[in-house]
Design an enzyme around this catalytic site. Structure first.
Site: not given
Ligand code: AMP
Length: 112
Positions: A29, A85, A92-93, A98, A100
């Protein structure tokens, strides 16, 4: 499809893989929230656990099993936490399912 994790899976966005097989990749991450913070990303796109098709049950099961098998090699022999998430309340972003993988240190007794 404009999905950052699909682009990482396809290699269109460079991101070193710490593990890969036919089902999924594991990357670090970019904003780690533990000493070791990885993301297990299925190669197949679906947004979250509510969008899983029946055949995805086996896919996600294989991913969980493999995470257990590679955990020691990821520095997680002391234990680890798996989080997936879904939706706004969970923050969730990235809408590509995925998992974690967090560990390498003693975690908080709060959920995340
Ligand atoms: P979520 O908020 O559960 O959707 O998790 C998305 C995760 O993706 C976050 O922890 C971000 O830090 C991570 N993330 C976003 N872009 C990248 C990237 N290019 N490489 C690695 N991690 C990423």
């Amino acid at each position: 499809m404009d999905c950052i994790f699909c682009k990482i899976v396809k290699g269109e966005i460079p991101s070193p893989r710490v593990y890969e097989d036919d089902d999924f990749i594991v990357i670090r991450d970019i904003a780690p929230q533990a000493k070791y913070h990885y993301l297990a990303i299925p190669k197949k796109h679906f947004a979250d656990v509510t969008e899983m098709a029946d055949e995805d049950v086996l896919l996600v099961g294989r991913i969980f099993k493999k995470i257990g098998e590679i955990a020691d090699s990821l520095g997680l022999s002391g234990g680890f936490r798996l989080v997936s998430n879904k939706g706004a309340d969970a923050m969730q972003s990235v809408p590509h399912l995925h998992i974690h993988i967090l560990g390498g240190e003693k975690m908080s007794d709060k959920m995340c």
